[in-house]
Design a protein around this motif. Structure first.
Motif, PDB file in Angstrom:
ATOM      1  N   SER A 112      33.598 -12.875   4.745  1.00 42.77           N
ATOM      2  CA  SER A 112      33.168 -12.462   6.080  1.00 42.77           C
ATOM      3  C   SER A 112      31.668 -12.170   6.123  1.00 42.77           C
ATOM      4  CB  SER A 112      33.964 -11.232   6.529  1.00 42.77           C
ATOM      5  OG  SER A 112      35.356 -11.511   6.533  1.00 42.77           O
ATOM      6  N   VAL A 113      31.171 -11.490   5.086  1.00 47.91           N
ATOM      7  CA  VAL A 113      29.749 -11.157   5.051  1.00 47.91           C
ATOM      8  C   VAL A 113      28.902 -12.423   4.947  1.00 47.91           C
ATOM      9  CG1 VAL A 113      27.966 -10.028   3.679  1.00 47.91           C
ATOM     10  CG2 VAL A 113      30.117  -8.846   4.141  1.00 47.91           C
ATOM     11  N   LEU A 114      29.304 -13.353   4.107  1.00 47.54           N
ATOM     12  CA  LEU A 114      28.536 -14.588   3.951  1.00 47.54           C
ATOM     13  C   LEU A 114      28.546 -15.415   5.228  1.00 47.54           C
ATOM     14  CD1 LEU A 114      29.505 -15.693   0.327  1.00 47.54           C
ATOM     15  CD2 LEU A 114      27.315 -14.790   1.116  1.00 47.54           C
ATOM     16  N   ARG A 115      29.664 -15.477   5.892  1.00 47.19           N
ATOM     17  CA  ARG A 115      29.705 -16.219   7.157  1.00 47.19           C
ATOM     18  C   ARG A 115      28.760 -15.614   8.184  1.00 47.19           C
ATOM     19  NH1 ARG A 115      35.938 -17.828   8.686  1.00 47.19           N
ATOM     20  NH2 ARG A 115      36.077 -19.684   7.350  1.00 47.19           N
ATOM     21  N   TRP A 116      28.762 -14.292   8.246  1.00 46.51           N
ATOM     22  CA  TRP A 116      27.871 -13.632   9.199  1.00 46.51           C
ATOM     23  C   TRP A 116      26.408 -13.831   8.820  1.00 46.51           C
ATOM     24  CZ3 TRP A 116      24.539  -9.551   8.096  1.00 46.51           C
ATOM     25  CH2 TRP A 116      23.909  -8.983   9.206  1.00 46.51           C
ATOM     26  N   ALA A 117      26.106 -13.763   7.513  1.00 42.99           N
ATOM     27  CA  ALA A 117      24.722 -13.888   7.066  1.00 42.99           C
ATOM     28  C   ALA A 117      24.199 -15.315   7.205  1.00 42.99           C
ATOM     29  CB  ALA A 117      24.604 -13.426   5.614  1.00 42.99           C
ATOM     30  N   ILE A 118      25.025 -16.304   6.876  1.00 44.30           N
ATOM     31  CA  ILE A 118      24.564 -17.695   6.948  1.00 44.30           C
ATOM     32  C   ILE A 118      24.571 -18.196   8.386  1.00 44.30           C
ATOM     33  CG2 ILE A 118      25.030 -20.052   6.175  1.00 44.30           C
ATOM     34  CD1 ILE A 118      26.284 -18.795   3.647  1.00 44.30           C
ATOM     35  N   GLY A 119      25.650 -17.936   9.096  1.00 47.19           N
ATOM     36  CA  GLY A 119      25.740 -18.296  10.510  1.00 47.19           C
ATOM     37  C   GLY A 119      25.669 -19.789  10.781  1.00 47.19           C
ATOM     38  N   ARG A 120      26.310 -20.581   9.971  1.00 52.95           N
ATOM     39  CA  ARG A 120      26.269 -22.044  10.175  1.00 52.95           C
ATOM     40  C   ARG A 120      27.261 -22.458  11.254  1.00 52.95           C
ATOM     41  NH1 ARG A 120      27.434 -26.814   5.656  1.00 52.95           N
ATOM     42  NH2 ARG A 120      26.095 -28.394   6.655  1.00 52.95           N
ATOM     43  N   ASP A 121      26.822 -23.369  12.131  1.00 56.71           N
ATOM     44  CA  ASP A 121      27.689 -23.864  13.197  1.00 56.71           C
ATOM     45  C   ASP A 121      28.697 -24.859  12.644  1.00 56.71           C
ATOM     46  OD1 ASP A 121      26.328 -22.357  15.082  1.00 56.71           O
ATOM     47  OD2 ASP A 121      24.864 -23.955  15.481  1.00 56.71           O
ATOM     48  N   ARG A 122      29.855 -24.899  13.275  1.00 55.03           N
ATOM     49  CA  ARG A 122      30.876 -25.869  12.909  1.00 55.03           C
ATOM     50  C   ARG A 122      30.575 -27.219  13.573  1.00 55.03           C
ATOM     51  NH1 ARG A 122      35.698 -23.620  10.832  1.00 55.03           N
ATOM     52  NH2 ARG A 122      35.705 -21.333  10.835  1.00 55.03           N
ATOM     53  N   PRO A 123      31.195 -28.273  13.069  1.00 52.39           N
ATOM     54  CA  PRO A 123      31.027 -29.575  13.730  1.00 52.39           C
ATOM     55  C   PRO A 123      31.573 -29.532  15.160  1.00 52.39           C
ATOM     56  CG  PRO A 123      31.958 -29.844  11.528  1.00 52.39           C
ATOM     57  CD  PRO A 123      31.983 -28.383  11.826  1.00 52.39           C
ATOM     58  N   GLU A 124      30.922 -30.246  16.047  1.00 49.72           N
ATOM     59  CA  GLU A 124      31.341 -30.321  17.447  1.00 49.72           C
ATOM     60  C   GLU A 124      31.655 -31.770  17.803  1.00 49.72           C
ATOM     61  OE1 GLU A 124      28.405 -28.586  19.911  1.00 49.72           O
ATOM     62  OE2 GLU A 124      28.556 -26.574  19.016  1.00 49.72           O
ATOM     63  N   VAL A 151      36.776 -29.419  11.375  1.00 47.94           N
ATOM     64  CA  VAL A 151      36.436 -28.014  11.626  1.00 47.94           C
ATOM     65  C   VAL A 151      35.506 -27.442  10.559  1.00 47.94           C
ATOM     66  CG1 VAL A 151      38.511 -27.530  12.966  1.00 47.94           C
ATOM     67  CG2 VAL A 151      38.570 -27.306  10.478  1.00 47.94           C
ATOM     68  N   HIS A 152      35.198 -28.229   9.536  1.00 47.87           N
ATOM     69  CA  HIS A 152      34.290 -27.792   8.476  1.00 47.87           C
ATOM     70  C   HIS A 152      33.476 -28.975   7.973  1.00 47.87           C
ATOM     71  CE1 HIS A 152      34.914 -23.558   7.609  1.00 47.87           C
ATOM     72  NE2 HIS A 152      36.223 -23.710   7.700  1.00 47.87           N
ATOM     73  N   TRP A 153      32.287 -28.649   7.465  1.00 48.44           N
ATOM     74  CA  TRP A 153      31.488 -29.619   6.749  1.00 48.44           C
ATOM     75  C   TRP A 153      31.947 -29.681   5.300  1.00 48.44           C
ATOM     76  CZ3 TRP A 153      28.642 -32.097  10.258  1.00 48.44           C
ATOM     77  CH2 TRP A 153      28.193 -31.405  11.389  1.00 48.44           C
ATOM     78  N   LEU A 154      31.577 -30.763   4.628  1.00 53.40           N
ATOM     79  CA  LEU A 154      31.980 -30.924   3.236  1.00 53.40           C
ATOM     80  C   LEU A 154      31.434 -29.804   2.354  1.00 53.40           C
ATOM     81  CD1 LEU A 154      33.279 -32.623   0.969  1.00 53.40           C
ATOM     82  CD2 LEU A 154      31.117 -33.900   0.821  1.00 53.40           C
ATOM     83  N   THR A 155      30.194 -29.422   2.559  1.00 55.04           N
ATOM     84  CA  THR A 155      29.604 -28.359   1.733  1.00 55.04           C
ATOM     85  C   THR A 155      30.220 -26.991   2.025  1.00 55.04           C
ATOM     86  OG1 THR A 155      27.815 -28.298   3.363  1.00 55.04           O
ATOM     87  CG2 THR A 155      27.396 -29.508   1.323  1.00 55.04           C
ATOM     88  N   ASP A 156      30.813 -26.820   3.201  1.00 58.29           N
ATOM     89  CA  ASP A 156      31.523 -25.566   3.479  1.00 58.29           C
ATOM     90  C   ASP A 156      32.694 -25.389   2.520  1.00 58.29           C
ATOM     91  OD1 ASP A 156      29.769 -25.310   5.572  1.00 58.29           O
ATOM     92  OD2 ASP A 156      31.209 -25.936   7.101  1.00 58.29           O
ATOM     93  N   THR A 157      33.461 -26.451   2.359  1.00 58.95           N
ATOM     94  CA  THR A 157      34.626 -26.380   1.471  1.00 58.95           C
ATOM     95  C   THR A 157      34.196 -26.312   0.008  1.00 58.95           C
ATOM     96  OG1 THR A 157      34.808 -28.798   1.422  1.00 58.95           O
ATOM     97  CG2 THR A 157      36.029 -27.630   3.131  1.00 58.95           C
ATOM     98  N   LEU A 158      33.109 -26.999  -0.333  1.00 58.43           N
ATOM     99  CA  LEU A 158      32.626 -26.941  -1.716  1.00 58.43           C
ATOM    100  C   LEU A 158      32.173 -25.525  -2.067  1.00 58.43           C
ATOM    101  CD1 LEU A 158      31.822 -28.282  -4.368  1.00 58.43           C
ATOM    102  CD2 LEU A 158      29.638 -28.911  -3.313  1.00 58.43           C
ATOM    103  N   ALA A 159      31.388 -24.914  -1.202  1.00 54.93           N
ATOM    104  CA  ALA A 159      30.928 -23.546  -1.459  1.00 54.93           C
ATOM    105  C   ALA A 159      32.098 -22.575  -1.487  1.00 54.93           C
ATOM    106  CB  ALA A 159      29.915 -23.130  -0.390  1.00 54.93           C
TER     107      ALA A 159
END
Length: 309
Positions: free
Chosen positions: A124-136, A201-209
Motif C-alpha cells: 500500500s505504501v509503495l503504491r501511494w509513493a509511486i503513484g503509477r497510472d494503470r493502462p487505459e 489492468v497492469h503493466w508488465l513491470t508492475d507484476t515483475l516488481a
C-alpha cells in the motif's frame, strides 16, 4: 581487536543475528531479490524509455488478444478473481497459521501472520509513493482501482507461496509434497502475473516488481526467524545460547550448515566414553591418584584366643 577475537567474549545478539542473516542463503536471496525489485521500480520512476516501450507493447498485444478470445478472457477473470486473488492467498496462509497454532507453534504462527500484514502495508505504501497510472483502454475487459505498481496479486501470491513452502519445509513435510508445492507455487505466481497483464489492468513491470518484492519479503522473514531464534531462546531462558547455536553469526559459520564453526572462546572437545567427543571446557586429568584408604580400628577386629586359654 574485535569482540570475536578477544578470548572470553562473545558477539552481541544483534551482531550475531545480523551476521547469521547475511550468511544464510535465504538472507542472500532476499538481498538479491530486493535489489532487482528496486532496480525495476527505479527504471519505471525515472522514465527509462526502453522499459516503458516494452510495457506498452506487451500491454497492447495482451489487450488485443483478450478482445479476440472472449472465452479465454472469461477464464482469466475467474483465475484472477478467485484462484490467485490476494484474499484467497490470505485465506490459505490463515489456514497454515491456524495449523501452527493447533500444533502449539504459536510464536511461528504469529511470525507468519505478521509477515503477511507487513506485505500488505508495504504494498500500500509503495503504491501511494509511486503513484503509477494503470493502462487505459477504450474497450476494457476488466477494471481495477488505486495505483498500479507494484501488482497486489503478484506480490501477495509470491509472498504467500514462499511462506507456505518455508512452513512446509521446517515442519518436515515429505520431499515429494515439497516438490509438488514448489511446482504449484510457480504456476500460481505465473498465473497471477499473466492474467493481470492479459486483462489490461497492469503493466508488465508492475507484476515483475510485485513478484520480486513478495518473494524478497517472505525470504527475508524466513532468514530473520532462523537468525534471531537462538538468541531469543537464550534470552527467555536467562542463559547463554546453546553450544550448537554459538556458531550462528560467527565468522566462517553458516546458519544452515552442519560444519562446525570456529568458536573464538575456550571450548575444547574432550574424549568421552564410546568414542564420541564431548564438547565442553577442557578439564585436566589428575596426574596421580592414590587408592582410597580405609581406616581400620583394632577394637573392631575380633581378638583371637591364645592357645591353651
Amino acid at each position: 581487536m574485535t569482540d570475536t577475537d578477544r578470548p572470553g567474549r562473545r558477539p552481541g545478539p544483534a551482531r550475531g543475528a545480523a551476521a547469521a542473516w547475511l550468511a544464510a542463503p535465504a538472507g542472500k536471496a532476499a538481498l538479491l531479490l530486493t535489489t532487482a525489485a528496486a532496480l525495476t521500480i527505479v527504471l519505471v520512476v525515472v522514465g527509462a524509455q526502453p522499459v516503458l516501450r516494452l510495457d506498452q507493447a506487451v500491454a497492447e498485444r495482451g489487450h488485443a488478444a483478450a478482445l479476440q478470445h472472449p472465452g479465454f478472457t472469461h477464464a482469466s477473470r475467474i483465475v484472477t478473481d478467485w484462484v490467485v486473488d490476494p484474499w484467497t492467498m490470505r485465506l490459505l496462509l490463515a489456514a497454515a497459521v491456524a495449523r501452527l497454532w493447533h500444533r502449539r507453534q504459536r510464536l511461528l504462527a504469529w511470525w507468519v501472520a505478521c509477515t503477511s500484514a507487513v506485505e500488505w502495508a508495504l504494498r500500500s505504501v509503495l503504491r501511494w509513493a509511486i503513484g503509477r497510472d494503470r493502462p487505459e483502454w477504450e474497450r476494457p475487459v476488466d477494471s481495477a482501482d488505486f495505483a498500479a505498481m507494484p501488482s497486489g496479486h503478484a506480490m501477495t501470491t509470491a509472498a504467500t507461496c514462499v511462506l507456505l513452502l518455508w512452513i512446509a519445509r521446517i515442519t518436515h513435510l515429505p520431499a515429494g509434497l515439497l516438490r509438488l508445492g514448489a511446482a504449484t507455487a510457480a504456476v500460481a505466481v505465473a498465473a497471477a502475473c499473466f492474467t493481470r497483464v492479459f486483462l489490461g489492468v497492469h503493466w508488465l513491470t508492475d507484476t515483475l516488481a510485485g513478484t520480486l518484492l513478495g518473494a524478497a519479503l517472505a525470504t527475508g522473514s524466513a532468514a530473520t526467524w532462523h537468525a534471531v531464534r537462538p538468541y531469543g531462546d537464550a534470552a527467555r531462558s536467562g542463559a547463554s545460547p546453546a553450544v550448537d547455536d554459538l556458531s550462528w553469526g560467527l565468522p566462517g559459520a553458516h546458519p544452515f550448515s552442519t560444519a562446525p564453526a570456529a568458536v573464538p572462546w575456550s571450548l575444547a572437545a574432550a574424549p568421552a566414553r564410546g568414542g564420541r567427543a564431548a564438547v565442553g571446557p577442557a578439564v585436566p586429568e589428575p596426574r596421580h591418584q592414590l587408592p582410597p584408604t580405609v581406616p581400620t580400628c583394632d577394637h573392631a577386629r575380633p581378638e583371637k584366643e591364645a592357645p591353651g586359654e
